[in-house]
Design a protein around this motif. Structure first.
Motif, PDB file in Angstrom:
ATOM      1  N   LEU A 141      10.882  49.351 -24.527  1.00 19.70           N
ATOM      2  CA  LEU A 141      10.045  49.335 -23.331  1.00 19.70           C
ATOM      3  C   LEU A 141      10.140  47.991 -22.622  1.00 19.70           C
ATOM      4  CD1 LEU A 141       6.888  51.066 -24.849  1.00 19.70           C
ATOM      5  CD2 LEU A 141       8.864  52.113 -23.762  1.00 19.70           C
ATOM      6  N   VAL A 142      10.379  48.037 -21.324  1.00 19.38           N
ATOM      7  CA  VAL A 142      10.501  46.836 -20.501  1.00 19.38           C
ATOM      8  C   VAL A 142       9.537  46.966 -19.331  1.00 19.38           C
ATOM      9  CG1 VAL A 142      12.047  45.439 -19.078  1.00 19.38           C
ATOM     10  CG2 VAL A 142      12.930  46.577 -21.119  1.00 19.38           C
ATOM     11  N   GLU A 143       8.629  45.998 -19.187  1.00 10.79           N
ATOM     12  CA  GLU A 143       7.670  45.994 -18.081  1.00 10.79           C
ATOM     13  C   GLU A 143       8.196  45.158 -16.923  1.00 10.79           C
ATOM     14  OE1 GLU A 143       3.506  45.080 -18.891  1.00 10.79           O
ATOM     15  OE2 GLU A 143       3.981  45.352 -21.018  1.00 10.79           O
ATOM     16  N   ILE A 144       7.989  45.686 -15.719  1.00  8.50           N
ATOM     17  CA  ILE A 144       8.326  44.931 -14.511  1.00  8.50           C
ATOM     18  C   ILE A 144       7.114  44.968 -13.577  1.00  8.50           C
ATOM     19  CG2 ILE A 144      10.796  45.451 -14.684  1.00  8.50           C
ATOM     20  CD1 ILE A 144      10.340  47.423 -12.308  1.00  8.50           C
ATOM     21  N   PRO A 145       7.005  44.007 -12.656  1.00  4.53           N
ATOM     22  CA  PRO A 145       5.915  44.082 -11.671  1.00  4.53           C
ATOM     23  C   PRO A 145       6.081  45.318 -10.793  1.00  4.53           C
ATOM     24  CG  PRO A 145       6.909  41.902 -11.690  1.00  4.53           C
ATOM     25  CD  PRO A 145       7.775  42.779 -12.535  1.00  4.53           C
ATOM     26  N   GLY A 146       4.973  45.834 -10.317  1.00  2.47           N
ATOM     27  CA  GLY A 146       4.998  46.998  -9.436  1.00  2.47           C
ATOM     28  C   GLY A 146       5.344  46.615  -8.009  1.00  2.47           C
ATOM     29  N   ILE A 147       5.238  47.572  -7.130  1.00  4.43           N
ATOM     30  CA  ILE A 147       5.600  47.384  -5.726  1.00  4.43           C
ATOM     31  C   ILE A 147       4.711  46.330  -5.058  1.00  4.43           C
ATOM     32  CG2 ILE A 147       4.166  49.201  -4.706  1.00  4.43           C
ATOM     33  CD1 ILE A 147       7.805  48.843  -3.836  1.00  4.43           C
ATOM     34  N   SER A 148       3.483  46.172  -5.533  1.00  2.00           N
ATOM     35  CA  SER A 148       2.564  45.205  -4.931  1.00  2.00           C
ATOM     36  C   SER A 148       2.572  43.856  -5.654  1.00  2.00           C
ATOM     37  CB  SER A 148       1.147  45.776  -4.907  1.00  2.00           C
ATOM     38  OG  SER A 148       0.727  46.092  -6.216  1.00  2.00           O
ATOM     39  N   GLY A 149       3.471  43.669  -6.598  1.00  2.00           N
ATOM     40  CA  GLY A 149       3.577  42.394  -7.301  1.00  2.00           C
ATOM     41  C   GLY A 149       2.932  42.435  -8.680  1.00  2.00           C
ATOM     42  N   ARG A 150       2.888  41.270  -9.302  1.00  4.93           N
ATOM     43  CA  ARG A 150       2.340  41.160 -10.650  1.00  4.93           C
ATOM     44  C   ARG A 150       0.855  41.441 -10.678  1.00  4.93           C
ATOM     45  NH1 ARG A 150       3.186  35.926 -13.911  1.00  4.93           N
ATOM     46  NH2 ARG A 150       1.476  35.500 -12.571  1.00  4.93           N
ATOM     47  N   LEU A 151       0.411  42.002 -11.788  1.00  2.00           N
ATOM     48  CA  LEU A 151      -1.023  42.141 -12.006  1.00  2.00           C
ATOM     49  C   LEU A 151      -1.580  40.768 -12.345  1.00  2.00           C
ATOM     50  CD1 LEU A 151      -1.248  45.428 -14.112  1.00  2.00           C
ATOM     51  CD2 LEU A 151      -1.647  45.134 -11.676  1.00  2.00           C
TER      52      LEU A 151
END
Length: 101
Positions: free
Chosen positions: A73-83
């Motif tokens: 599993l690899v997490e990336i920031p979403g369309i609105s940026g990092r949480l």
């Protein structure tokens, strides 16, 4: 290596442009159902998901990572940026080895 993406519709489309299939999720139950489907029947070796999707999966994702099974599993920031509560990989490494700049 087989990749798969799980996240919002815009990023699913973007990943399809580079040849990576994916599935859009809109909430936690949707994310859990999609994750279970992927790990059961997909030959995926690396699952890329947004931070928001990872947050929806919560303990399920953590337990899967600790199991050492595929997909990774690899997490990336979403369309609105990092949480706001998420560290970058560089921040996590610096904290782990004790470097403070």
């Amino acid at each position: 290596m087989q990749y798969y993406f799980l996240g919002d519709e815009e990023l699913v489309t973007a990943f399809r442009f580079i040849g990576i299939d994916g599935m859009a999720v809109k909430d936690a139950p949707d994310a859990v159902a999609a994750f279970n489907e992927i790990k059961e029947g997909n030959n995926c070796q690396v699952l890329i998901l947004t931070e928001e999707t990872a947050a929806w999966l919560g303990e399920l994702m953590i337990n899967w990572q600790l199991s050492g099974q595929y997909p990774l599993l690899v997490e990336i920031p979403g369309i609105s940026g990092r949480l706001p509560d998420r560290k970058t990989l560089v921040e996590a490494i610096r904290e782990a080895i004790g470097i403070h700049v």
